[in-house]
Design a protein around this motif. Structure first.
Motif, PDB file in Angstrom:
ATOM      1  N   LYS A   1       3.008  74.106  18.679  1.00  0.00           N
ATOM      2  CA  LYS A   1       2.790  74.049  17.226  1.00  0.00           C
ATOM      3  C   LYS A   1       2.873  72.604  16.742  1.00  0.00           C
ATOM      4  CE  LYS A   1       2.802  77.546  14.634  1.00  0.00           C
ATOM      5  NZ  LYS A   1       1.618  78.325  14.256  1.00  0.00           N
ATOM      6  N   HIS A   2       1.926  72.220  15.878  1.00  0.00           N
ATOM      7  CA  HIS A   2       1.908  70.882  15.288  1.00  0.00           C
ATOM      8  C   HIS A   2       2.023  70.999  13.774  1.00  0.00           C
ATOM      9  CE1 HIS A   2      -0.166  67.154  13.809  1.00  0.00           C
ATOM     10  NE2 HIS A   2       0.744  66.653  14.625  1.00  0.00           N
ATOM     11  N   MET A   3       2.983  70.309  13.214  1.00  0.00           N
ATOM     12  CA  MET A   3       3.241  70.282  11.771  1.00  0.00           C
ATOM     13  C   MET A   3       3.444  71.681  11.187  1.00  0.00           C
ATOM     14  SD  MET A   3       0.862  67.134  10.435  1.00  0.00           S
ATOM     15  CE  MET A   3       1.536  67.289   8.791  1.00  0.00           C
ATOM     16  N   SER A   4       3.891  72.593  11.999  1.00  0.00           N
ATOM     17  CA  SER A   4       4.171  73.978  11.591  1.00  0.00           C
ATOM     18  C   SER A   4       2.961  74.722  11.046  1.00  0.00           C
ATOM     19  CB  SER A   4       5.290  74.012  10.537  1.00  0.00           C
ATOM     20  OG  SER A   4       6.469  73.434  11.042  1.00  0.00           O
ATOM     21  N   ILE A   5       1.758  74.161  11.242  1.00  0.00           N
ATOM     22  CA  ILE A   5       0.581  74.821  10.659  1.00  0.00           C
ATOM     23  C   ILE A   5      -0.533  75.114  11.653  1.00  0.00           C
ATOM     24  CG2 ILE A   5       0.979  73.914   8.333  1.00  0.00           C
ATOM     25  CD1 ILE A   5      -1.240  71.821   8.926  1.00  0.00           C
ATOM     26  N   SER A   6      -0.557  74.414  12.782  1.00  0.00           N
ATOM     27  CA  SER A   6      -1.628  74.633  13.757  1.00  0.00           C
ATOM     28  C   SER A   6      -1.088  74.425  15.164  1.00  0.00           C
ATOM     29  CB  SER A   6      -2.799  73.675  13.488  1.00  0.00           C
ATOM     30  OG  SER A   6      -2.382  72.338  13.716  1.00  0.00           O
ATOM     31  N   ASN A   7      -1.903  74.720  16.135  1.00  0.00           N
ATOM     32  CA  ASN A   7      -1.512  74.543  17.529  1.00  0.00           C
ATOM     33  C   ASN A   7      -2.333  73.451  18.192  1.00  0.00           C
ATOM     34  OD1 ASN A   7       0.469  76.704  18.016  1.00  0.00           O
ATOM     35  ND2 ASN A   7      -1.234  78.036  17.465  1.00  0.00           N
ATOM     36  N   VAL A   8      -1.700  72.648  19.015  1.00  0.00           N
ATOM     37  CA  VAL A   8      -2.393  71.714  19.885  1.00  0.00           C
ATOM     38  C   VAL A   8      -2.454  72.383  21.249  1.00  0.00           C
ATOM     39  CG1 VAL A   8      -2.275  69.479  21.059  1.00  0.00           C
ATOM     40  CG2 VAL A   8      -1.670  69.657  18.634  1.00  0.00           C
ATOM     41  N   ILE A   9      -3.650  72.415  21.796  1.00  0.00           N
ATOM     42  CA  ILE A   9      -3.864  73.041  23.092  1.00  0.00           C
ATOM     43  C   ILE A   9      -4.266  71.954  24.078  1.00  0.00           C
ATOM     44  CG2 ILE A   9      -5.300  74.683  24.366  1.00  0.00           C
ATOM     45  CD1 ILE A   9      -5.569  76.223  21.698  1.00  0.00           C
ATOM     46  N   GLY A  10      -3.708  72.034  25.272  1.00  0.00           N
ATOM     47  CA  GLY A  10      -4.051  71.054  26.292  1.00  0.00           C
ATOM     48  C   GLY A  10      -3.921  71.638  27.676  1.00  0.00           C
ATOM     49  N   ASN A  11      -4.259  70.821  28.646  1.00  0.00           N
ATOM     50  CA  ASN A  11      -4.117  71.229  30.034  1.00  0.00           C
ATOM     51  C   ASN A  11      -3.883  70.000  30.902  1.00  0.00           C
ATOM     52  OD1 ASN A  11      -6.703  70.119  30.810  1.00  0.00           O
ATOM     53  ND2 ASN A  11      -7.660  71.912  29.905  1.00  0.00           N
ATOM     54  N   PHE A  12      -3.744  70.247  32.182  1.00  0.00           N
ATOM     55  CA  PHE A  12      -3.559  69.180  33.154  1.00  0.00           C
ATOM     56  C   PHE A  12      -4.680  69.288  34.169  1.00  0.00           C
ATOM     57  CE2 PHE A  12       0.535  70.043  31.326  1.00  0.00           C
ATOM     58  CZ  PHE A  12       1.036  68.781  31.078  1.00  0.00           C
ATOM     59  N   LYS A  13      -5.278  68.153  34.486  1.00  0.00           N
ATOM     60  CA  LYS A  13      -6.421  68.147  35.393  1.00  0.00           C
ATOM     61  C   LYS A  13      -6.029  67.998  36.857  1.00  0.00           C
ATOM     62  CE  LYS A  13      -9.795  66.415  32.122  1.00  0.00           C
ATOM     63  NZ  LYS A  13     -10.870  65.455  31.935  1.00  0.00           N
ATOM     64  N   ASP A  14      -4.817  67.516  37.129  1.00  0.00           N
ATOM     65  CA  ASP A  14      -4.399  67.245  38.506  1.00  0.00           C
ATOM     66  C   ASP A  14      -3.141  68.043  38.835  1.00  0.00           C
ATOM     67  OD1 ASP A  14      -3.889  66.202  41.024  1.00  0.00           O
ATOM     68  OD2 ASP A  14      -3.739  64.120  40.362  1.00  0.00           O
ATOM     69  N   PHE A  15      -3.302  69.053  39.671  1.00  0.00           N
ATOM     70  CA  PHE A  15      -2.173  69.894  40.076  1.00  0.00           C
ATOM     71  C   PHE A  15      -2.454  70.472  41.452  1.00  0.00           C
ATOM     72  CE2 PHE A  15      -5.146  72.268  37.500  1.00  0.00           C
ATOM     73  CZ  PHE A  15      -5.401  73.413  38.241  1.00  0.00           C
ATOM     74  N   SER A  16      -1.383  70.833  42.126  1.00  0.00           N
ATOM     75  CA  SER A  16      -1.503  71.447  43.448  1.00  0.00           C
ATOM     76  C   SER A  16      -0.365  72.440  43.617  1.00  0.00           C
ATOM     77  CB  SER A  16      -1.453  70.385  44.549  1.00  0.00           C
ATOM     78  OG  SER A  16      -0.214  69.700  44.511  1.00  0.00           O
ATOM     79  N   ALA A  17      -0.501  73.303  44.619  1.00  0.00           N
ATOM     80  CA  ALA A  17       0.552  74.290  44.867  1.00  0.00           C
ATOM     81  C   ALA A  17       0.520  74.743  46.315  1.00  0.00           C
ATOM     82  CB  ALA A  17       0.386  75.495  43.941  1.00  0.00           C
TER      83      ALA A  17
ATOM     84  N   MET B   1       7.562  68.765  12.745  1.00  0.00           N
ATOM     85  CA  MET B   1       6.406  67.996  13.207  1.00  0.00           C
ATOM     86  C   MET B   1       5.834  68.577  14.494  1.00  0.00           C
ATOM     87  SD  MET B   1       4.220  65.628  12.904  1.00  0.00           S
ATOM     88  CE  MET B   1       4.746  64.528  11.615  1.00  0.00           C
ATOM     89  N   LEU B   2       6.719  68.947  15.417  1.00  0.00           N
ATOM     90  CA  LEU B   2       6.303  69.435  16.723  1.00  0.00           C
ATOM     91  C   LEU B   2       7.216  70.594  17.117  1.00  0.00           C
ATOM     92  CD1 LEU B   2       4.266  68.725  18.975  1.00  0.00           C
ATOM     93  CD2 LEU B   2       6.032  67.269  19.976  1.00  0.00           C
ATOM     94  N   GLY B   3       6.652  71.767  17.273  1.00  0.00           N
ATOM     95  CA  GLY B   3       7.451  72.949  17.585  1.00  0.00           C
ATOM     96  C   GLY B   3       8.293  72.773  18.837  1.00  0.00           C
ATOM     97  N   ASP B   4       9.374  73.521  18.920  1.00  0.00           N
ATOM     98  CA  ASP B   4      10.233  73.452  20.107  1.00  0.00           C
ATOM     99  C   ASP B   4       9.701  74.336  21.226  1.00  0.00           C
ATOM    100  OD1 ASP B   4      12.446  72.407  21.493  1.00  0.00           O
ATOM    101  OD2 ASP B   4      13.677  74.147  20.987  1.00  0.00           O
ATOM    102  N   ASP B   5       8.975  75.384  20.874  1.00  0.00           N
ATOM    103  CA  ASP B   5       8.419  76.285  21.887  1.00  0.00           C
ATOM    104  C   ASP B   5       7.096  75.749  22.416  1.00  0.00           C
ATOM    105  OD1 ASP B   5      10.512  78.057  21.525  1.00  0.00           O
ATOM    106  OD2 ASP B   5       9.399  79.338  20.138  1.00  0.00           O
TER     107      ASP B   5
END
Length: 180
Positions: free
Chosen positions: A36-52, A164-168
């Motif tokens: 959550k950003h500014m308690s009004i919207s969500n910022v969505i993202g991802n990571f391009k480099d990962f392995s498992a 400003m920035l949600g905790d979850d």
């Protein structure tokens, strides 16, 4: 007592003999987040480099150990991505990797230890096995993990208040993996 130990060792050996190691097919997998950003919207993202490292059989995970490169964070905004790599967020220079190590598996849950910024906490993800398929001569599996973490647990962006920035932080992972 010795007989029980021998039987346990044989059972474990048989179980591992049927298990299959897999590697992530990054073209068909993703590690994403939403906050959550500014308690009004969500910022969505991802990571391009990962392995498992994955070891599974019949939809059951025997091992899941993952590494995500923090410098690969992508939110479709170069300025924000650079800020997320800075010391007050991921601190990518000092903490280049986020790590997850599965400790417990249940048919619908994966529990383990998540490390961000060298802080390790127990986390739990909902697990959904997508299935198995064969592509050419390769066996494939797919599964989803979803869960929620608290950024404050990992000293992530400590200077940003929750207004400003949600905790979850919601985590969404989609994995397609190919048998080695």
């Amino acid at each position: 007592m010795k007989i029980i130990s021998i039987l346990s060792a044989c059972a474990l050996g048989a179980m591992l003999a049927n298990a299959t190691p897999y590697e992530v097919d990054n073209a068909h997998s993703s590690v994403g987040f939403k906050i959550k950003h500014m308690s009004i919207s969500n910022v969505i993202g991802n990571f391009k480099d990962f392995s498992a490292e994955i070891d599974a059989e019949d939809g059951k995970l025997n091992k899941l150990s993952a590494v995500v490169k923090t410098v690969s964070v992508f939110t479709d905004n170069e300025k924000r991505d650079a800020h997320l790599q800075a010391d007050d967020f991921f601190g990518s220079e000092k903490f280049p990797d986020m790590k997850f190590e599965m400790k417990e598996f249940a048919p619908d849950k994966v529990k383990g230890e998540l490390t961000i910024r060298d802080i390790t906490k127990e986390v739990e993800f909902d697990y959904d096995f997508g299935g198995e398929a064969k592509q050419g001569d390769k066996d494939k599996i797919g599964f989803s993990l979803e869960g929620k973490i608290k950024r404050s647990d990992f000293n992530f962006a400590p200077g940003s208040g929750t207004a400003m920035l949600g905790d979850d932080i919601k985590i969404s992972i989609e994995i397609e993996a190919v048998a080695k």
